[in-house]
Design a protein around this motif. Structure first.
Motif, short mmCIF file in Angstrom:
data_model
loop_
_atom_site.label_atom_id
_atom_site.label_comp_id
_atom_site.label_asym_id
_atom_site.label_seq_id
_atom_site.Cartn_x
_atom_site.Cartn_y
_atom_site.Cartn_z
N SER A 32 0.83 -1.20 0.00
CA SER A 32 0.00 0.00 0.00
C SER A 32 0.86 1.25 0.00
O SER A 32 2.02 1.24 0.42
CB SER A 32 -0.94 0.03 1.22
N ARG A 52 -0.11 3.92 12.88
CA ARG A 52 -0.57 3.95 11.49
C ARG A 52 -1.06 2.57 11.05
O ARG A 52 -2.07 2.46 10.35
CB ARG A 52 0.55 4.45 10.56
N LYS A 53 -0.38 1.52 11.47
CA LYS A 53 -0.80 0.16 11.11
C LYS A 53 -2.15 -0.16 11.75
O LYS A 53 -3.03 -0.72 11.09
CB LYS A 53 0.25 -0.86 11.53
N SER A 90 -4.90 1.59 9.88
CA SER A 90 -5.13 0.91 8.60
C SER A 90 -5.94 -0.38 8.80
O SER A 90 -6.87 -0.67 8.04
CB SER A 90 -3.79 0.59 7.94
N GLU A 103 7.12 -0.93 7.00
CA GLU A 103 6.74 0.43 6.66
C GLU A 103 8.01 1.16 6.24
O GLU A 103 9.02 1.10 6.93
CB GLU A 103 6.12 1.15 7.86
N THR A 159 3.99 0.65 2.39
CA THR A 159 4.09 -0.63 3.06
C THR A 159 4.46 -1.68 2.03
O THR A 159 3.83 -1.76 0.97
CB THR A 159 2.77 -1.03 3.76
N ASN A 171 0.46 4.45 1.88
CA ASN A 171 -0.36 4.89 3.02
C ASN A 171 -0.53 6.39 3.10
O ASN A 171 -1.51 6.87 3.63
CB ASN A 171 0.26 4.38 4.33
N HIS A 172 0.45 7.10 2.62
CA HIS A 172 0.40 8.56 2.72
C HIS A 172 1.35 9.15 1.70
O HIS A 172 2.46 8.66 1.54
CB HIS A 172 0.83 9.00 4.13
#
Length: 168
Positions: free
Chosen positions: A56, A144-145, A148, A87, A111, A58-59
């Motif tokens: 992914s 963050r995980k 998610s 990450e 990720t 993520n940001h």
């Protein structure tokens, strides 16, 4: 096995060419994302010593434009490792043509998952952060995980202890 975050450091430097820009003469966002993905992939591979796949993005923050002719440096490093996922935090810098001063123009969090030759996830070494920034990113990675996992329905909000601690 525990590895230092710095062992995964990947630095890619390149110039922005006219064919990589939009009509305003600025680097296409998609072109920058591809460069970031490559740098993160190398960092994840260096850490895990395995085949890695992007799980992914993520940001991503496009904070400043990157004009044609700019020298762009992408710095990626594993910020935290979980069971098979990692990450990777990536910072993007642009160098001024005349002064050669660098300014941060973008950042992202990706990720990656380490896999074997059949595509099955495999364990990765843990990370030992050393610098203050590495420690900050390492701690934030778990939050963050958890966020998610909650958003994907794989974790119940009440199970997210790290996130709950922010609001308690």
């Amino acid at each position: 096995m525990i590895k230092a975050s710095k062992e995964s450091l990947t630095i890619l430097t390149d110039i922005v060419l006219p064919g990589e820009t939009n009509p305003l003469g600025n680097l296409f966002g998609g072109e920058l994302l591809a460069r970031m993905d490559r740098a993160c992939s190398i960092a994840a591979r260096r850490h895990s010593r395995r085949i890695v796949v992007t799980a992914s993005v993520n940001h991503v923050a496009f904070n400043k434009v990157v004009p044609v002719g700019s020298v762009v440096t992408i710095e990626a490093k594993v910020s935290r490792a979980f069971k098979s996922s990692m990450e990777i935090y990536v910072d993007v810098w642009s160098e001024d043509r005349e002064s050669q001063e660098r300014s941060k123009v973008n950042e992202g969090i990706y990720t990656f998952v380490a896999v074997d030759t059949t595509g099955t996830p495999v364990r990765v070494p843990q990370i030992q952060p050393e610098t203050a920034l590495e420690k900050e990113r390492f701690e934030g990675a778990l939050r963050r995980k958890q966020l998610s996992l909650i958003l994907s329905g794989k974790m119940k909000p009440q199970e997210a202890t790290e996130l709950k601690a922010l609001f308690a």
